[in-house]
Design an enzyme around this catalytic site. Structure first.
Site, PDB file in Angstrom:
ATOM      1  N   LYS A   1       0.650  -0.921   0.125  1.00 25.84           N
ATOM      2  CA  LYS A   1      -0.368   0.070  -0.033  1.00 25.84           C
ATOM      3  C   LYS A   1       0.909   1.059  -0.045  1.00 25.84           C
ATOM      4  O   LYS A   1      -0.162   2.524  -0.123  1.00 25.84           O
ATOM      5  CB  LYS A   1      -1.106   0.014   0.929  1.00 25.84           C
ATOM      6  CG  LYS A   1      -2.086  -1.144   0.915  1.00 25.84           C
ATOM      7  CD  LYS A   1      -3.093  -0.270   2.059  1.00 25.84           C
ATOM      8  CE  LYS A   1      -3.992  -1.457   2.105  1.00 25.84           C
ATOM      9  NZ  LYS A   1      -5.246  -1.728   2.976  1.00 25.84           N
TER      10      LYS A   1
ATOM     11  N   ASP B   1     -10.245   2.936   2.403  1.00 24.31           N
ATOM     12  CA  ASP B   1     -10.393   2.383   3.291  1.00 24.31           C
ATOM     13  C   ASP B   1     -11.158   3.352   4.253  1.00 24.31           C
ATOM     14  O   ASP B   1     -11.971   3.066   5.108  1.00 24.31           O
ATOM     15  CB  ASP B   1      -8.853   2.413   4.087  1.00 24.31           C
ATOM     16  CG  ASP B   1      -9.172   0.692   3.618  1.00 24.31           C
ATOM     17  OD1 ASP B   1      -9.089   0.264   2.815  1.00 24.31           O
ATOM     18  OD2 ASP B   1      -7.187  -0.029   3.604  1.00 24.31           O
TER      19      ASP B   1
HETATM   20  P1  NDP Z   1      -1.980  -2.469  11.257  1.00 19.22           P
HETATM   21  O1  NDP Z   1      -0.513  -3.456  11.071  1.00 19.22           O
HETATM   22  O2  NDP Z   1      -1.041  -0.834  10.359  1.00 19.22           O
HETATM   23  O3  NDP Z   1      -2.256  -1.511  12.530  1.00 19.22           O
HETATM   24  C1  NDP Z   1      -1.825  -2.371  13.454  1.00 19.22           C
HETATM   25  C2  NDP Z   1      -2.592  -1.191  14.932  1.00 19.22           C
HETATM   26  O4  NDP Z   1      -3.361  -2.695  15.767  1.00 19.22           O
HETATM   27  C3  NDP Z   1      -1.236  -1.133  15.222  1.00 19.22           C
HETATM   28  O5  NDP Z   1      -2.185   0.215  15.757  1.00 19.22           O
HETATM   29  C4  NDP Z   1      -0.945  -1.776  16.301  1.00 19.22           C
HETATM   30  O6  NDP Z   1      -0.372  -1.367  16.944  1.00 19.22           O
HETATM   31  C5  NDP Z   1      -2.244  -2.232  16.823  1.00 19.22           C
HETATM   32  N1  NDP Z   1      -2.666  -3.401  17.750  1.00 19.22           N
HETATM   33  C6  NDP Z   1      -2.011  -4.582  17.504  1.00 19.22           C
HETATM   34  N2  NDP Z   1      -2.059  -5.963  18.457  1.00 19.22           N
HETATM   35  C7  NDP Z   1      -2.575  -4.333  19.874  1.00 19.22           C
HETATM   36  C8  NDP Z   1      -2.223  -5.120  20.582  1.00 19.22           C
HETATM   37  N3  NDP Z   1      -2.193  -6.269  21.972  1.00 19.22           N
HETATM   38  N4  NDP Z   1      -2.096  -3.550  22.013  1.00 19.22           N
HETATM   39  C9  NDP Z   1      -2.899  -2.995  21.361  1.00 19.22           C
HETATM   40  N5  NDP Z   1      -2.850  -2.147  20.080  1.00 19.22           N
HETATM   41  C10 NDP Z   1      -2.539  -3.068  18.992  1.00 19.22           C
HETATM   42  O7  NDP Z   1      -2.849  -2.934  10.329  1.00 19.22           O
HETATM   43  P2  NDP Z   1      -4.070  -2.197   9.569  1.00 19.22           P
HETATM   44  O8  NDP Z   1      -4.531  -1.060  10.193  1.00 19.22           O
HETATM   45  O9  NDP Z   1      -3.571  -2.146   7.833  1.00 19.22           O
HETATM   46  O10 NDP Z   1      -5.091  -3.088  10.140  1.00 19.22           O
HETATM   47  C11 NDP Z   1      -5.631  -3.054  11.679  1.00 19.22           C
HETATM   48  C12 NDP Z   1      -7.091  -4.659  10.790  1.00 19.22           C
HETATM   49  O11 NDP Z   1      -7.733  -3.641  10.205  1.00 19.22           O
HETATM   50  C13 NDP Z   1      -6.874  -5.684  10.936  1.00 19.22           C
HETATM   51  O12 NDP Z   1      -8.068  -6.223  11.536  1.00 19.22           O
HETATM   52  C14 NDP Z   1      -7.827  -5.219   9.770  1.00 19.22           C
HETATM   53  O13 NDP Z   1      -7.909  -6.614   9.277  1.00 19.22           O
HETATM   54  C15 NDP Z   1      -8.944  -4.555   9.354  1.00 19.22           C
HETATM   55  N6  NDP Z   1      -8.958  -3.718   8.454  1.00 19.22           N
HETATM   56  C16 NDP Z   1     -10.369  -3.781   7.704  1.00 19.22           C
HETATM   57  C17 NDP Z   1     -10.794  -3.150   6.773  1.00 19.22           C
HETATM   58  C18 NDP Z   1     -12.061  -3.058   6.629  1.00 19.22           C
HETATM   59  O14 NDP Z   1     -12.558  -2.144   5.105  1.00 19.22           O
HETATM   60  N7  NDP Z   1     -13.212  -3.855   7.697  1.00 19.22           N
HETATM   61  C19 NDP Z   1      -9.861  -2.352   5.916  1.00 19.22           C
HETATM   62  C20 NDP Z   1      -8.605  -2.370   6.168  1.00 19.22           C
HETATM   63  C21 NDP Z   1      -7.982  -2.766   7.720  1.00 19.22           C
HETATM   64  P3  NDP Z   1       1.402  -0.557  17.749  1.00 19.22           P
HETATM   65  O15 NDP Z   1       1.367   0.466  16.582  1.00 19.22           O
HETATM   66  O16 NDP Z   1       1.380  -0.902  18.713  1.00 19.22           O
HETATM   67  O17 NDP Z   1       2.125  -1.939  16.779  1.00 19.22           O
END
Ligand code: NDP
Length: 286
Positions: free
Chosen positions: A72, A108
């Site tokens: 992306k 998104d």
């Molecule tokens: P990223 O990897 O870019 O971001 C993940 C986020 O989750 C970060 O902010 C991370 O924090 C946080 N995180 C993960 N695990 C933990 C934890 N155990 N405790 C606290 N914070 C946590 O992923 P995306 O943003 O691309 O995707 C996130 C979600 O969004 C996914 O589940 C994906 O399926 C969903 N999604 C849904 C879409 C839709 O159309 N419905 C479209 C795009 C995504 P940190 O920065 O600290 O690691």
């Protein structure tokens, strides 16, 4: 007799891994429903091969392409134009081929906003939002909320660097009142908050029993609570918010709505949204 064309219009998705990406299900259902000769291809593109793959979009005259992990951000280098909101988000999930010119969009956050507008009668303008997460999905949502006139966004994220970076982008480019709050211990949702969003990946399959560490007693019945996780859409987070009496919006709607917006960008036609929801719901067994 009129000659039949054997050449479909091509769109699809590039990703790695990509085999489990379900977008093809809703897109092909929409093409079938409208009886148009378009195909959506799920294509594995390894890191390092993206430039060549975008060359393929041009060479095959594909009408567009979706990008998923890990492409992306890198894709932005290979495009002719990038929409303003996608540039602020810092990522492109949809490319539109306009007569050989490739334009990058991010649908998104717009998909999320559409779901919110359908369900939340108070509207986004002036809203006070509590956002969990600062990754790709959270960035897209935060930028669109701020551009749509949200008054305040409190960003909570585990990693300080990503949380502060998103807060800075919003402060520098929009008039929204934005703060970053470190995620330490059980979080209390301030009383003024109207919209609470989980934009982290907590609760994503197979870890479906997990949920964000917040004080659920601070969720009020007049709040709108949203999750981005599309599969399964009935997350533990939303179940807990419902028990507090809050209205909820799941990630399936966001996923379909971002596809609906992409469909229109590619075909120029209104997408059959309900057909797409039904196709994905059947696929997810919900
Ligand atoms: P990223 O990897 O870019 O971001 C993940 C986020 O989750 C970060 O902010 C991370 O924090 C946080 N995180 C993960 N695990 C933990 C934890 N155990 N405790 C606290 N914070 C946590 O992923 P995306 O943003 O691309 O995707 C996130 C979600 O969004 C996914 O589940 C994906 O399926 C969903 N999604 C849904 C879409 C839709 O159309 N419905 C479209 C795009 C995504 P940190 O920065 O600290 O690691």
């Amino acid at each position: 007799m009129a000659k039949r064309s054997y050449k479909p219009e091509l769109v699809g998705v590039f990703g790695f891994p990509v085999a489990e990406n379900p977008t093809v299900v809703m897109m092909e259902a929409a093409f079938d429903h409208l009886n148009i000769d378009w195909r959506y291809l799920t294509i594995e593109v390894k890191p390092g091969d993206l430039e060549a793959a975008i060359g393929g979009v041009r060479a095959f005259n594909m009408r567009g392409i979706n990008l998923t992990i890990p492409h992306k951000i890198e894709v932005m280098k290979y495009l002719d134009e990038i929409a303003d909101d996608a540039r602020l988000i810092g990522a492109v999930n949809t490319v539109v081929n306009e007569g050989g010119k490739l334009r990058g969009e991010n649908t998104d956050g717009k998909g999320f906003l559409r779901s919110l507008k359908e369900e939340y009668e108070n509207g986004v303008k002036g809203a006070k939002v509590f956002l969990l997460g600062a990754g790709g999905a959270a960035r897209a949502i935060a930028v669109e909320l701020a551009l749509a006139g949200a008054e305040e966004i409190m960003i909570v994220n585990r990693s300080k660097e990503k949380g502060e970076s998103l807060a800075r982008t919003l402060r520098d480019n929009t008039s929204c009142n934005v703060s970053y709050i470190p995620w330490s211990g059980e979080l209390k949702i301030p009383e003024r908050i109207q919209i609470l969003i989980n934009a982290t990946s907590i609760g994503l399959f197979p870890a479906t029993t997990e949920f964000p560490d917040i004080d659920y007693e601070t969720i009020r019945s007049d709040m709108m609570v949203c999750d981005v996780i599309p599969n399964p859409p009935h997350t533990e987070f939303l179940t807990r918010a419902s028990k507090c009496g809050a209205k909820t919006i799941d990630g399936l709607g966001m996923l379909v709505n971002q596809g609906v917006i992409g469909f229109k960008l590619w075909t120029g036609m209104d997408a059959p949204r309900q057909v797409m929801i039904d196709a994905l719901s059947r696929e997810f067994g919900v």
